[in-house]
Write an enzyme that holds these catalytic residues in place. Structure first.
Site, mmCIF file in Angstrom:
data_model
loop_
_atom_site.group_PDB
_atom_site.id
_atom_site.type_symbol
_atom_site.label_atom_id
_atom_site.label_comp_id
_atom_site.label_asym_id
_atom_site.label_seq_id
_atom_site.Cartn_x
_atom_site.Cartn_y
_atom_site.Cartn_z
ATOM 1 N NE ARG A 23 -4.178 -1.501 -0.049
ATOM 2 C CZ ARG A 23 -5.356 -1.673 0.542
ATOM 3 N NH1 ARG A 23 -5.760 -0.826 1.447
ATOM 4 N NH2 ARG A 23 -6.132 -2.676 0.191
ATOM 5 N NE ARG A 27 -8.015 5.052 1.716
ATOM 6 C CZ ARG A 27 -8.976 4.348 2.297
ATOM 7 N NH1 ARG A 27 -10.188 4.837 2.396
ATOM 8 N NH2 ARG A 27 -8.728 3.158 2.805
ATOM 9 C CG ASP A 73 -8.812 -3.582 -4.711
ATOM 10 O OD1 ASP A 73 -8.231 -2.969 -3.799
ATOM 11 O OD2 ASP A 73 -9.624 -4.510 -4.479
ATOM 12 C CE1 TYR A 147 -12.731 -7.802 1.279
ATOM 13 C CE2 TYR A 147 -11.076 -9.416 0.620
ATOM 14 C CZ TYR A 147 -11.453 -8.330 1.378
ATOM 15 O OH TYR A 147 -10.560 -7.757 2.239
HETATM 16 O O1 1CP Z 1 0.335 0.459 -3.194
HETATM 17 C C1 1CP Z 1 -0.509 -0.438 -3.301
HETATM 18 O O2 1CP Z 1 -0.396 -1.508 -2.697
HETATM 19 C C2 1CP Z 1 -1.681 -0.109 -4.173
HETATM 20 C C3 1CP Z 1 -2.350 -1.196 -4.903
HETATM 21 C C4 1CP Z 1 -3.342 -2.014 -4.065
HETATM 22 C C5 1CP Z 1 -3.197 -3.343 -3.666
HETATM 23 C C6 1CP Z 1 -1.959 -4.216 -3.836
HETATM 24 C C7 1CP Z 1 -4.638 -1.602 -3.638
HETATM 25 C C8 1CP Z 1 -5.231 -0.260 -3.822
HETATM 26 N N1 1CP Z 1 -5.277 -2.680 -3.076
HETATM 27 C C9 1CP Z 1 -4.417 -3.747 -3.064
HETATM 28 C C10 1CP Z 1 -4.683 -5.106 -2.587
HETATM 29 C C11 1CP Z 1 -5.877 -5.398 -1.778
HETATM 30 N N2 1CP Z 1 -7.157 -4.924 -1.913
HETATM 31 C C12 1CP Z 1 -5.900 -6.353 -0.735
HETATM 32 C C13 1CP Z 1 -4.705 -7.176 -0.332
HETATM 33 C C14 1CP Z 1 -3.766 -6.429 0.512
HETATM 34 C C15 1CP Z 1 -4.229 -6.132 1.917
HETATM 35 O O3 1CP Z 1 -4.442 -7.073 2.678
HETATM 36 O O4 1CP Z 1 -4.349 -4.931 2.216
HETATM 37 C C16 1CP Z 1 -7.199 -6.390 -0.206
HETATM 38 C C17 1CP Z 1 -7.696 -7.260 0.946
HETATM 39 C C18 1CP Z 1 -7.997 -5.493 -0.959
HETATM 40 C C19 1CP Z 1 -9.449 -5.229 -0.813
HETATM 41 C C20 1CP Z 1 -9.683 -3.809 -0.513
HETATM 42 N N3 1CP Z 1 -9.602 -2.834 -1.453
HETATM 43 C C21 1CP Z 1 -9.914 -3.199 0.728
HETATM 44 C C22 1CP Z 1 -9.967 -3.922 2.083
HETATM 45 C C23 1CP Z 1 -11.338 -4.180 2.535
HETATM 46 C C24 1CP Z 1 -11.394 -4.942 3.862
HETATM 47 O O5 1CP Z 1 -11.660 -6.140 3.849
HETATM 48 O O6 1CP Z 1 -11.131 -4.317 4.908
HETATM 49 C C25 1CP Z 1 -10.058 -1.826 0.508
HETATM 50 C C26 1CP Z 1 -10.391 -0.762 1.509
HETATM 51 C C27 1CP Z 1 -9.822 -1.600 -0.883
HETATM 52 C C28 1CP Z 1 -9.765 -0.290 -1.608
HETATM 53 C C29 1CP Z 1 -8.409 0.143 -1.990
HETATM 54 N N4 1CP Z 1 -7.533 -0.583 -2.767
HETATM 55 C C30 1CP Z 1 -6.386 0.132 -2.986
HETATM 56 C C31 1CP Z 1 -6.544 1.398 -2.307
HETATM 57 C C32 1CP Z 1 -5.536 2.511 -2.296
HETATM 58 C C33 1CP Z 1 -7.805 1.402 -1.687
HETATM 59 C C34 1CP Z 1 -8.441 2.528 -0.915
HETATM 60 C C35 1CP Z 1 -9.505 3.105 -1.783
HETATM 61 C C36 1CP Z 1 -9.600 4.584 -1.861
HETATM 62 O O7 1CP Z 1 -8.741 5.294 -2.409
HETATM 63 O O8 1CP Z 1 -10.630 5.102 -1.419
#
Ligand code: 1CP
Length: 336
Positions: A23, A27, A73, A147
């Site tokens: 990540r 944000r 994502d 999910y």
């Molecule tokens: O720098 C990076 O890593 C950006 C790319 C990236 C990656 C590798 C994003 C952007 N998401 C992910 C993987 C991801 N997405 C995972 C695996 C990693 C982890 O465990 O964190 C998971 C579980 C998700 C699902 C997801 N997408 C969630 C989690 C939900 C939960 O179960 O709590 C969320 C909040 C997202 C949205 C998301 N994805 C990425 C970002 C920057 C965001 C935030 C969205 C925004 O800008 O509002």
């Protein structure tokens, strides 16, 4: 010149170790929030190559990490399977749940829906400094399945575990995710991803008797398929919460294993064969805190890993309130 991160994934111990952060795009960065605020739909944002490429490059420009991770994502795969996926502002992902074989029969993988991701990869590769590796990724089947089944994050995965014991449904779901995820990762390799990470973020919600069926077997099948197409692209697995199952996970064929912050490094070193790179595992809360506690812990991790092929990272993603200056301080410390 072989890039540092790729040398480590080929089994070489390199000093100082390469560093990137899960990540690292997101944000906590004001330049991310500025772009994201103009895009109300998160899935569309991920599928906009110019924006996604820009956001992928932002942390590398600012902090000079050794790798960029593709901005996308894990829920793009359910989207490409035809499942309805959306993000509720402030709440996270929502999906129209799939809980029976009839629901699965309505899904099929449409690679065309993810073509913009391949364009993002090509754009990033054009602008990436010579010494920086581009990591592509996907969610591992169990994590994505939670999910798809629950319809949201933040549950205890009770329903997913119940349905994982329904052989007809779960077998068909795993087969579908193995095929789609493999095709997606192969396409990322074709487009220019130089390493791949499989995020098994919810390995910790799988009981031991389901671990082979839900985690090890689908992971191994994906690795076999991707390696058949791209034998030279290394694959990092991140089985978060896998605890004492790292030795079994190492046998799936991964080239590297991401460790969460609860993992004892001596235990990981002892249970994972030395040719497999280890990655991790600074607690994201210490990055949030910054200062001496962060620096001491980072030094302890580096010292513990000095004879291993090792990639410095966090044990999970950067937390949103993290000050960017703490990231700058951490990356400089590791690279010094
Ligand atoms: O720098 C990076 O890593 C950006 C790319 C990236 C990656 C590798 C994003 C952007 N998401 C992910 C993987 C991801 N997405 C995972 C695996 C990693 C982890 O465990 O964190 C998971 C579980 C998700 C699902 C997801 N997408 C969630 C989690 C939900 C939960 O179960 O709590 C969320 C909040 C997202 C949205 C998301 N994805 C990425 C970002 C920057 C965001 C935030 C969205 C925004 O800008 O509002």
């Amino acid at each position: 010149m072989v890039k540092k991160l790729l040398r480590v994934l080929a089994g070489e111990a390199v000093t100082p170790p390469p560093v990137w952060l899960m990540r690292q795009a997101g944000r906590y960065l004001p330049e991310y929030r500025a772009l994201r605020s103009q895009a109300p739909d998160f899935i569309k944002f991920c599928l906009s190559p110019a924006e996604a490429a820009e956001v992928t490059l932002q942390p590398v420009r600012r902090f000079h990490m050794d790798a960029a991770i593709l901005f996308a994502d894990i829920l793009l795969v359910p989207h490409a399977l035809g499942q309805k996926v959306w993000f509720e502002t402030g709440e996270g992902p929502r999906l129209e749940p799939v809980r029976d074989v009839a629901g699965l029969k309505k899904l099929s993988y449409d690679a065309g829906k993810l073509a913009p991701v391949m364009e993002t990869i090509r754009l990033v590769r054009k602008d990436l400094p010579d010494n920086v590796t581009l990591i592509g990724f996907a969610g591992a089947p169990w994590t994505v399945a939670t999910y798809m089944i629950e319809g949201q994050g933040g549950t205890g995965h009770e329903l997913s575990r119940t349905l994982a014991r329904d052989d007809a449904f779960f077998g068909a779901l795993m087969d579908m995710l193995v095929d789609a995820t493999s095709a997606y990762l192969i396409a990322q390799g074709d487009a220019g991803a130089e390493a791949l990470q499989l995020f098994e973020s919810w390995a910790g919600s799988v009981p031991p008797e389901l671990f082979a069926r839900a985690v090890l077997d689908p992971t191994q099948r994906i690795i076999n398929k991707v390696k058949a197409a791209h034998p030279n692209i290394p694959i990092i697995g991140f089985p978060r919460g896998a605890g004492d199952k790292l030795a079994a996970y190492a046998a799936t064929g991964v080239d590297g294993i991401g460790l969460d912050q609860m993992t004892d490094l001596a235990a990981a070193i002892a249970s994972v064969p030395a040719r497999i790179a280890l990655q991790g595992n600074l607690d994201p809360e210490l990055l949030l805190a910054g200062g001496g506690v962060m620096e001491n812990e980072a030094r302890r991790i580096i010292a513990a890993m000095k004879d291993r092929p090792f990639i410095f990272n966090l044990g999970h993603g950067v937390m949103q309130p993290t000050p960017p200056e703490h990231v700058a301080a951490l990356v400089s410390l590791v690279q010094a």
